[in-house]
Design an enzyme around this catalytic site. Structure first.
Site, PDB file in Angstrom:
ATOM      1  N   ARG A  73       0.888  -1.179   0.000  1.00 23.15           N
ATOM      2  CA  ARG A  73       0.000   0.000   0.000  1.00 23.15           C
ATOM      3  C   ARG A  73       0.914   1.214   0.000  1.00 23.15           C
ATOM      4  O   ARG A  73       1.731   1.402   0.908  1.00 23.15           O
ATOM      5  CB  ARG A  73      -0.902  -0.004   1.231  1.00 23.15           C
ATOM      6  CG  ARG A  73      -1.608   1.328   1.434  1.00 23.15           C
ATOM      7  CD  ARG A  73      -2.727   1.262   2.426  1.00 23.15           C
ATOM      8  NE  ARG A  73      -3.883   0.601   1.852  1.00 23.15           N
ATOM      9  CZ  ARG A  73      -5.113   0.663   2.358  1.00 23.15           C
ATOM     10  NH1 ARG A  73      -5.345   1.366   3.442  1.00 23.15           N
ATOM     11  NH2 ARG A  73      -6.123   0.037   1.787  1.00 23.15           N
ATOM     12  N   HIS A 130      -7.264   0.820  -6.558  1.00 16.56           N
ATOM     13  CA  HIS A 130      -7.470  -0.066  -5.406  1.00 16.56           C
ATOM     14  C   HIS A 130      -8.137  -1.357  -5.920  1.00 16.56           C
ATOM     15  O   HIS A 130      -9.297  -1.641  -5.626  1.00 16.56           O
ATOM     16  CB  HIS A 130      -8.374   0.652  -4.382  1.00 16.56           C
ATOM     17  CG  HIS A 130      -8.360   0.044  -3.017  1.00 16.56           C
ATOM     18  ND1 HIS A 130      -7.540  -1.007  -2.663  1.00 16.56           N
ATOM     19  CD2 HIS A 130      -9.086   0.338  -1.894  1.00 16.56           C
ATOM     20  CE1 HIS A 130      -7.756  -1.317  -1.392  1.00 16.56           C
ATOM     21  NE2 HIS A 130      -8.683  -0.533  -0.908  1.00 16.56           N
ATOM     22  N   GLN A 132      -9.918  -4.151  -3.697  1.00 16.36           N
ATOM     23  CA  GLN A 132     -11.220  -3.716  -3.178  1.00 16.36           C
ATOM     24  C   GLN A 132     -12.316  -4.022  -4.199  1.00 16.36           C
ATOM     25  O   GLN A 132     -13.398  -4.489  -3.859  1.00 16.36           O
ATOM     26  CB  GLN A 132     -11.174  -2.205  -2.884  1.00 16.36           C
ATOM     27  CG  GLN A 132     -12.495  -1.634  -2.421  1.00 16.36           C
ATOM     28  CD  GLN A 132     -12.873  -2.079  -1.017  1.00 16.36           C
ATOM     29  OE1 GLN A 132     -12.092  -1.913  -0.092  1.00 16.36           O
ATOM     30  NE2 GLN A 132     -14.060  -2.644  -0.849  1.00 16.36           N
ATOM     31  N   ASP A 169     -17.280   7.012  -1.749  1.00 11.63           N
ATOM     32  CA  ASP A 169     -16.004   6.927  -1.024  1.00 11.63           C
ATOM     33  C   ASP A 169     -15.777   8.278  -0.350  1.00 11.63           C
ATOM     34  O   ASP A 169     -16.459   9.261  -0.665  1.00 11.63           O
ATOM     35  CB  ASP A 169     -14.885   6.601  -2.035  1.00 11.63           C
ATOM     36  CG  ASP A 169     -13.528   6.363  -1.377  1.00 11.63           C
ATOM     37  OD1 ASP A 169     -13.488   6.090  -0.161  1.00 11.63           O
ATOM     38  OD2 ASP A 169     -12.505   6.460  -2.084  1.00 11.63           O
ATOM     39  N   CYS A 187     -16.290   1.352   0.308  1.00 12.68           N
ATOM     40  CA  CYS A 187     -15.104   0.548   0.647  1.00 12.68           C
ATOM     41  C   CYS A 187     -14.733   0.667   2.119  1.00 12.68           C
ATOM     42  O   CYS A 187     -14.032  -0.187   2.642  1.00 12.68           O
ATOM     43  CB  CYS A 187     -13.935   0.958  -0.246  1.00 12.68           C
ATOM     44  SG  CYS A 187     -13.431   2.678  -0.061  1.00 12.68           S
ATOM     45  N   ARG A 223     -13.325  -8.756   1.444  1.00 14.73           N
ATOM     46  CA  ARG A 223     -11.906  -8.475   1.205  1.00 14.73           C
ATOM     47  C   ARG A 223     -11.084  -9.724   1.509  1.00 14.73           C
ATOM     48  O   ARG A 223     -10.174 -10.084   0.770  1.00 14.73           O
ATOM     49  CB  ARG A 223     -11.435  -7.306   2.095  1.00 14.73           C
ATOM     50  CG  ARG A 223     -12.074  -5.962   1.780  1.00 14.73           C
ATOM     51  CD  ARG A 223     -11.605  -5.439   0.442  1.00 14.73           C
ATOM     52  NE  ARG A 223     -10.156  -5.336   0.389  1.00 14.73           N
ATOM     53  CZ  ARG A 223      -9.447  -4.324   0.885  1.00 14.73           C
ATOM     54  NH1 ARG A 223     -10.053  -3.290   1.410  1.00 14.73           N
ATOM     55  NH2 ARG A 223      -8.118  -4.316   0.809  1.00 14.73           N
TER      56      ARG A 223
END
Ligand code: CP
Ligand code: NVA
Length: 314
Positions: free
Chosen positions: A102, A129, A132, A223, A263, A291
């Site tokens: 990340r 991402h 996700q 988001d 998310c 996830r």
């Protein structure tokens, strides 16, 4: 060598294959028949940003597959003191079997992958991402929203918007992106999505109207307004994103059985109202759990690809 850096690098069939593998591993683990698909394998997990879901799901996932997760915060490793990505890659990947990263700029993970001896997974960059979105697609399918669904993404033209674009344009579903003026998605990413959409039949709509985006859709997703690394823009964004909260009125524009996705982490009272997040349409905690399952599928798939390559190279 196959890495998992963005969905750009995957065909529709491969995405479906990974989703099917994730579903199979999920079913096995829910029946307490966990199979040690990655017995003794080590996953290095490099974090240059905070995380709850990504950290816990990768670490729990690799343990459940019979392997070991090694949490490497940039506060603790020399990367955080300026050691180059390419040197970090050449050291760590001689010692572990897979790496998840990340980080900030997407180029950093590309550089790591270039020098890596093992598969690399993107656990979020400023641009994408993808893990996700694999969990999100799995969640959509489980809630009966497959390839014929219409999805609205409301908010910042950020890593989540870009990743929705990659998923929709590869899988061939309709995606409507509503951003405030000045926060549209990157034009290069939009151009790529347009190319993929020609092949898949996906319909992509860009708008600055939350109403236009959400009318008659099956899924509404949003988001945070200020992603990690953009905290100093929080106040300005709070002003610029007025009218972009997904609330009950927004949800009423969608189909009656529409689902709400996020998310997480969520900022109640900003991008989503408390009522929507905690309401019946919300599947955010199924999404968070997925996830774990989606990433187990990704890790096993990459590991199998690597083994195939090693056999060819023998
Ligand atoms: N959705 C997500 O990636 O959450 P974390 O930042 O907690 O990992
Ligand atoms: N866009 C958000 C996603 C967090 C999971 C961020 O990058 O901070």
């Amino acid at each position: 060598m196959r890495h998992f850096l963005t969905l750009k690098d995957f065909t529709k069939d491969e995405i479906l294959e990974i989703i099917a593998l994730s579903q199979k591993i999920k079913e096995e683990s829910l029946k307490s028949k966990s199979i040690r698909y990655m017995d003794g394998k080590i996953l290095g997990m490099i974090f240059e940003k905070s995380s709850t879901r990504t950290r816990v799901s990768f670490e729990a996932g690799i343990y459940q597959l019979g392997g070991v997760g090694m949490f490497l915060s940039n506060k603790d490793i020399q990367l955080g003191r300026g050691e180059p990505m390419k040197d970090t890659a050449r050291v760590i990947t001689r010692m572990v079997d897979m790496v998840m990263i990340r980080t900030f700029e997407h180029e950093k993970i590309e550089e790591f992958a270039k020098y890596s001896k093992v598969p690399v997974i993107n656990g979020l960059t400023d641009e994408y991402h993808p893990v996700q979105l694999m969990a999100d697609y799995l969640t959509m399918c489980e809630h009966g929203k497959g390839k014929d669904s219409k999805v609205a993404f409301v908010g910042d033209g950020n890593n989540m918007a870009n990743s929705w674009l990659m998923l929709a344009s590869k899988m061939g579903f309709e995606l409507r992106i509503a951003t405030p003026k000045g926060y549209e998605v990157d034009s290069e990413v939009a151009a790529l999505a347009e190319d993929y959409a020609k092949e898949s039949g996906a319909k992509i709509v860009y708008t600055n109207s939350i109403k236009e985006a959400c009318l008659g859709v099956d899924v509404i997703s949003t988001d945070v307004w200020a992603s990690m690394g953009k905290e100093d823009e929080q106040k300005r964004r709070e002003r610029d994103f007025q009218g972009f909260m997904v609330d009950m009125d927004t949800l009423k524009l969608a189909k009656e059985d529409a689902i709400f996705m996020h998310c997480l982490p969520a900022h109640r009272g900003e991008e989503v109202s408390e009522e929507v997040l905690e309401g019946e349409a919300s599947v955010v905690f199924d999404e968070a759990e997925n996830r774990l399952h989606a990433q187990k599928g990704i890790m096993v798939w990459l590991d199998r690809e690597r083994e195939k390559e090693c056999k060819v190279g023998e």
